[in-house]
Design an enzyme around this catalytic site. Structure first.
Site, PDB file in Angstrom:
ATOM      1  N   CYS A 117     -19.987  -0.224  -0.308  1.00  0.00           N
ATOM      2  CA  CYS A 117     -20.358  -0.902  -1.555  1.00  0.00           C
ATOM      3  C   CYS A 117     -21.736  -0.584  -2.102  1.00  0.00           C
ATOM      4  O   CYS A 117     -21.874  -0.281  -3.283  1.00  0.00           O
ATOM      5  CB  CYS A 117     -20.266  -2.408  -1.352  1.00  0.00           C
ATOM      6  SG  CYS A 117     -18.578  -2.981  -1.277  1.00  0.00           S
ATOM      7  N   ARG A 134     -17.746   4.209   6.360  1.00  0.00           N
ATOM      8  CA  ARG A 134     -18.061   4.764   5.045  1.00  0.00           C
ATOM      9  C   ARG A 134     -19.567   4.699   4.765  1.00  0.00           C
ATOM     10  O   ARG A 134     -20.174   3.652   4.908  1.00  0.00           O
ATOM     11  CB  ARG A 134     -17.259   4.025   3.959  1.00  0.00           C
ATOM     12  CG  ARG A 134     -15.793   4.416   3.979  1.00  0.00           C
ATOM     13  CD  ARG A 134     -14.975   3.634   2.968  1.00  0.00           C
ATOM     14  NE  ARG A 134     -14.781   2.256   3.375  1.00  0.00           N
ATOM     15  CZ  ARG A 134     -14.092   1.358   2.663  1.00  0.00           C
ATOM     16  NH1 ARG A 134     -13.543   1.711   1.519  1.00  0.00           N
ATOM     17  NH2 ARG A 134     -13.946   0.123   3.099  1.00  0.00           N
ATOM     18  N   ASP A 147       0.863  -1.179   0.000  1.00  0.00           N
ATOM     19  CA  ASP A 147       0.000   0.000   0.000  1.00  0.00           C
ATOM     20  C   ASP A 147       0.903   1.234   0.000  1.00  0.00           C
ATOM     21  O   ASP A 147       2.012   1.198   0.526  1.00  0.00           O
ATOM     22  CB  ASP A 147      -0.895  -0.006   1.254  1.00  0.00           C
ATOM     23  CG  ASP A 147      -2.165   0.800   1.077  1.00  0.00           C
ATOM     24  OD1 ASP A 147      -3.258   0.200   1.100  1.00  0.00           O
ATOM     25  OD2 ASP A 147      -2.069   2.034   0.907  1.00  0.00           O
TER      26      ASP A 147
HETATM   27  C1  UDX Z   1     -21.888  -5.879   1.285  1.00  0.00           C
HETATM   28  C2  UDX Z   1     -22.249  -7.249   0.729  1.00  0.00           C
HETATM   29  O1  UDX Z   1     -23.062  -7.943   1.682  1.00  0.00           O
HETATM   30  C3  UDX Z   1     -20.994  -8.047   0.414  1.00  0.00           C
HETATM   31  O2  UDX Z   1     -21.313  -9.274  -0.200  1.00  0.00           O
HETATM   32  C4  UDX Z   1     -20.109  -7.229  -0.517  1.00  0.00           C
HETATM   33  O3  UDX Z   1     -18.887  -7.905  -0.755  1.00  0.00           O
HETATM   34  C5  UDX Z   1     -19.820  -5.852   0.067  1.00  0.00           C
HETATM   35  O4  UDX Z   1     -21.047  -5.188   0.379  1.00  0.00           O
HETATM   36  P1  UDX Z   1     -21.110  -4.952   3.640  1.00  0.00           P
HETATM   37  O5  UDX Z   1     -21.418  -3.606   3.063  1.00  0.00           O
HETATM   38  O6  UDX Z   1     -19.793  -5.152   4.292  1.00  0.00           O
HETATM   39  O7  UDX Z   1     -21.228  -6.088   2.517  1.00  0.00           O
HETATM   40  O8  UDX Z   1     -22.224  -5.307   4.751  1.00  0.00           O
HETATM   41  P2  UDX Z   1     -23.732  -5.824   4.681  1.00  0.00           P
HETATM   42  O9  UDX Z   1     -23.901  -6.836   5.730  1.00  0.00           O
HETATM   43  O10 UDX Z   1     -24.141  -6.204   3.326  1.00  0.00           O
HETATM   44  O11 UDX Z   1     -24.568  -4.532   5.133  1.00  0.00           O
HETATM   45  C6  UDX Z   1     -24.676  -3.378   4.340  1.00  0.00           C
HETATM   46  C7  UDX Z   1     -25.590  -2.368   5.003  1.00  0.00           C
HETATM   47  O12 UDX Z   1     -26.947  -2.805   4.966  1.00  0.00           O
HETATM   48  C8  UDX Z   1     -25.271  -2.127   6.476  1.00  0.00           C
HETATM   49  O13 UDX Z   1     -25.392  -0.751   6.769  1.00  0.00           O
HETATM   50  C9  UDX Z   1     -26.326  -2.925   7.187  1.00  0.00           C
HETATM   51  O14 UDX Z   1     -26.594  -2.445   8.474  1.00  0.00           O
HETATM   52  C10 UDX Z   1     -27.517  -2.737   6.256  1.00  0.00           C
HETATM   53  N1  UDX Z   1     -28.528  -3.794   6.386  1.00  0.00           N
HETATM   54  C11 UDX Z   1     -28.230  -5.086   6.058  1.00  0.00           C
HETATM   55  C12 UDX Z   1     -29.812  -3.479   6.846  1.00  0.00           C
HETATM   56  O15 UDX Z   1     -30.105  -2.314   7.140  1.00  0.00           O
HETATM   57  N2  UDX Z   1     -30.743  -4.476   6.947  1.00  0.00           N
HETATM   58  C13 UDX Z   1     -30.482  -5.774   6.630  1.00  0.00           C
HETATM   59  O16 UDX Z   1     -31.377  -6.610   6.741  1.00  0.00           O
HETATM   60  C14 UDX Z   1     -29.173  -6.086   6.173  1.00  0.00           C
HETATM   61  P1  ADP Z   2     -11.565  -1.489   0.168  1.00  0.00           P
HETATM   62  O1  ADP Z   2     -12.706  -1.404   1.124  1.00  0.00           O
HETATM   63  O2  ADP Z   2     -12.004  -1.677  -1.260  1.00  0.00           O
HETATM   64  O3  ADP Z   2     -10.514  -2.462   0.567  1.00  0.00           O
HETATM   65  P2  ADP Z   2      -9.902   0.686   1.143  1.00  0.00           P
HETATM   66  O4  ADP Z   2     -10.055   2.147   0.898  1.00  0.00           O
HETATM   67  O5  ADP Z   2     -10.090   0.154   2.526  1.00  0.00           O
HETATM   68  O6  ADP Z   2     -10.902  -0.029   0.116  1.00  0.00           O
HETATM   69  O7  ADP Z   2      -8.454   0.199   0.652  1.00  0.00           O
HETATM   70  C1  ADP Z   2      -7.857   0.533  -0.545  1.00  0.00           C
HETATM   71  C2  ADP Z   2      -6.356   0.762  -0.286  1.00  0.00           C
HETATM   72  O8  ADP Z   2      -5.691   0.881  -1.558  1.00  0.00           O
HETATM   73  C3  ADP Z   2      -6.021   2.033   0.490  1.00  0.00           C
HETATM   74  O9  ADP Z   2      -5.308   1.678   1.663  1.00  0.00           O
HETATM   75  C4  ADP Z   2      -5.136   2.849  -0.483  1.00  0.00           C
HETATM   76  O10 ADP Z   2      -4.075   3.531   0.167  1.00  0.00           O
HETATM   77  C5  ADP Z   2      -4.589   1.767  -1.400  1.00  0.00           C
HETATM   78  N1  ADP Z   2      -4.151   2.255  -2.720  1.00  0.00           N
HETATM   79  C6  ADP Z   2      -4.828   3.018  -3.607  1.00  0.00           C
HETATM   80  N2  ADP Z   2      -4.114   3.215  -4.724  1.00  0.00           N
HETATM   81  C7  ADP Z   2      -2.941   2.551  -4.573  1.00  0.00           C
HETATM   82  C8  ADP Z   2      -1.770   2.351  -5.397  1.00  0.00           C
HETATM   83  N3  ADP Z   2      -1.686   2.873  -6.625  1.00  0.00           N
HETATM   84  N4  ADP Z   2      -0.761   1.608  -4.894  1.00  0.00           N
HETATM   85  C9  ADP Z   2      -0.854   1.068  -3.646  1.00  0.00           C
HETATM   86  N5  ADP Z   2      -1.922   1.203  -2.840  1.00  0.00           N
HETATM   87  C10 ADP Z   2      -2.951   1.939  -3.283  1.00  0.00           C
END
Ligand code: UDX
Ligand code: ADP
Length: 459
Positions: free
Chosen positions: A273, A343, A35
């Site tokens: 996401c 986030r 990183d």
């Molecule tokens: C999500 C996907 O589940 C995962 O497969 C993908 O790789 C990345 O995005 P994540 O964002 O880490 O994962 O968590 P997730 O459990 O999906 O929850 C997302 C949001 O939805 C959270 O804020 C959670 O609190 C909310 N949520 C989830 C609800 O409000 N109600 C539910 O029933 C489920």
């Molecule tokens: P994710 O949830 O997708 O893993 P993050 O923001 O937590 O996303 O992590 C992405 C990481 O990639 C950060 O720590 C950032 O510093 C790193 N990054 C971004 N661009 C580069 C690059 N060109 N070379 C090395 N690391 C990088």
């Protein structure tokens, strides 16, 4: 092709845990996570495993086992790329904040920089794996960059999206529902299949063409988010009609065609996401002129924003239409429990709405640091940093957060909130003492028995 050395660019929420598990399960492969962020790498290398940059249950154990054996964290990006047979790109792909596709398209600058770096440094053939969530046909762009600017080296591109959810990342990685690998080269696909076969059953490893793989990741997140928005839309209807959203969710979830997961009404989904991927999907649909498709999915985001605003408005109207100068305790800042990731957390937007009404907001979260809370709220740019500092406080004791408060808002479903001494909290609050449960985790009968005015989403 035999993979002996893996490099992963990006030591974030995806790259870090994923590589830790690959290293744990494949002791013969040297895995180096790199990183640009020196502090992040230092934290991954902390002696004290409680100081890892990411909080994720079970992660410390996996890192403790593999780190120094075949798992390494480094800022020497070039060296790790050069020696690897397989390079994962796991950098962030945030929503664009400028130019064409602003607020919708994924910003691919970090991905492209990685591709250029790989092209510059590589002197031997490599398999390049897209781990970051990317718009459909990004593999093509990566392929172009690599073949135009490379040193005559042969690159194979694979798409291998990650489906782990934060808070359960290690379990999701150890027992995935499926592993998805998209690509053209049979040999390259097989090389990656062989890595996962060390711990995942073959029938769970799915291979597709590269575009199906890229699109599947966006669609999986869109479908999951859609379920949350669907039940959230019903929560509002429940509040008007006297139905109870938990009862409705249980009733429909027992239909095996619908299924019981992802039906918890909440203050709104967050995380890095869901929103990003849907906006990305909407943008792609619009690019192809598919306006009905775009509008359909955009509604999932519109509903989610409405849910956050509605929660804040309900606090305001219940507190006699003014929260100015009133202390409001916010329990939870992370976007879900068991993670320190904030986030797109609904808490940020609820806090911002309350600060607009000049409330005094006190935030407590068991895993999120004070600096992160201020970064999140300042990032919105709704008001100056000084003003945010005056109006918002971050405390490390939940009981202090609630002392003399007019109301408590629960924003994250942390388990510890359920076992607080609610009698003690009630005694020290101003009366009437209000609780707004944005996660539906507290016990209405117990709280009302104590004397609280309890509001839950969808009841
Ligand atoms: C999500 C996907 O589940 C995962 O497969 C993908 O790789 C990345 O995005 P994540 O964002 O880490 O994962 O968590 P997730 O459990 O999906 O929850 C997302 C949001 O939805 C959270 O804020 C959670 O609190 C909310 N949520 C989830 C609800 O409000 N109600 C539910 O029933 C489920
Ligand atoms: P994710 O949830 O997708 O893993 P993050 O923001 O937590 O996303 O992590 C992405 C990481 O990639 C950060 O720590 C950032 O510093 C790193 N990054 C971004 N661009 C580069 C690059 N060109 N070379 C090395 N690391 C990088």
């Amino acid at each position: 092709m035999n993979i002996n050395k893996i490099c992963c660019i990006g030591a974030g929420y995806v790259g870090g845990p994923t590589m830790a598990v690959i290293a744990q399960k494949c002791p013969n492969i040297k895995v180096t996570v790199v990183d640009l962020n020196e502090k992040r790498i230092d934290d991954w290398n902390s002696e004290d495993l409680s100081l890892l940059p990411i909080f994720e249950p079970g992660l410390d154990e996996v890192v403790g086992e593999a780190r120094g054996r075949n798992l390494f964290f480094s800022t020497d990006v070039d060296k790790a790329i050069e020696e690897a047979d397989m390079v994962f790109i796991s950098v962030n792909t945030p929503t664009k904040t400028y130019g064409r596709g602003k607020d919708m398209a994924a910003d691919l600058k970090y991905v492209e920089l990685c591709a250029r770096q790989i092209a510059k440094v590589a002197t031997t053939d490599k398999i390049v794996v897209e781990k970051s969530t990317l718009p459909v046909r990004t593999a093509e762009a990566i392929h172009n960059v690599l073949s135009e600017t490379g040193n005559g080296v042969n690159f194979q591109i694979l798409s291998n999206p990650e489906f782990l959810a934060e808070g359960t990342a290690i379990q999701d990685l150890l027992n995935p529902d499926r592993i998805l690998i998209g690509g053209e080269s049979e040999d390259a696909i097989q090389a990656l299949v062989d890595v996962y076969s060390n711990w995942v059953d073959d029938d769970k490893i799915l291979t597709t063409n590269v575009w199906s793989s890229e699109l599947s990741k966006l669609v999986a997140n869109a479908f999951l988010a859609q379920r949350v928005s669907s039940i959230n839309s019903i929560s509002e209807l429940c509040e008007k009609t006297g139905a109870n959203v938990k009862e409705v969710a249980r009733s429909i979830g027992m239909d095996s065609r619908i299924g019981s997961k992802f039906l918890n009404a909440s203050v709104g989904f967050g995380g890095s996401c869901f929103q990003k991927d849907i906006l990305n999907l909407v943008y792609i649909a619009k690019t192809y002129g598919l306006n009905e498709v775009a509008d359909y999915w955009e509604q999932v985001i519109i509903m989610n924003n409405h849910q956050k605003t509605r929660f804040t408005s309900n606090i305001l109207s219940t507190l006699y239409n003014t929260v100015s100068g009133k202390k409001i305790a916010m329990l939870g800042w992370a976007f879900k429990k068991d993670t320190n990731d904030t986030r797109e957390s609904a808490a940020i937007y609820v806090a911002d709405g309350l600060l607009e009404e000049r409330a005094q907001v006190y935030v407590y979260d068991p895993k999120v640091k004070e600096a992160r809370v201020y970064e999140d709220i300042n990032y919105l740019n709704t008001r100056g940093e000084e003003e945010n500092k005056d109006l918002l406080s971050v405390v490390t004791d939940p009981y202090k957060a609630c002392e003399d408060a007019h109301a408590i808002a629960v924003l994250t479903e942390w388990d510890e909130f359920k076992s607080y001494d609610w009698h003690k909290i009630y005694d020290k609050m101003l009366k009437p003492a209000f609780i707004f449960d944005g996660r539906g985790i507290l016990d209405r009968a117990e709280l009302e028995g104590i004397g609280f005015e309890y509001y839950n989403i969808g009841e």
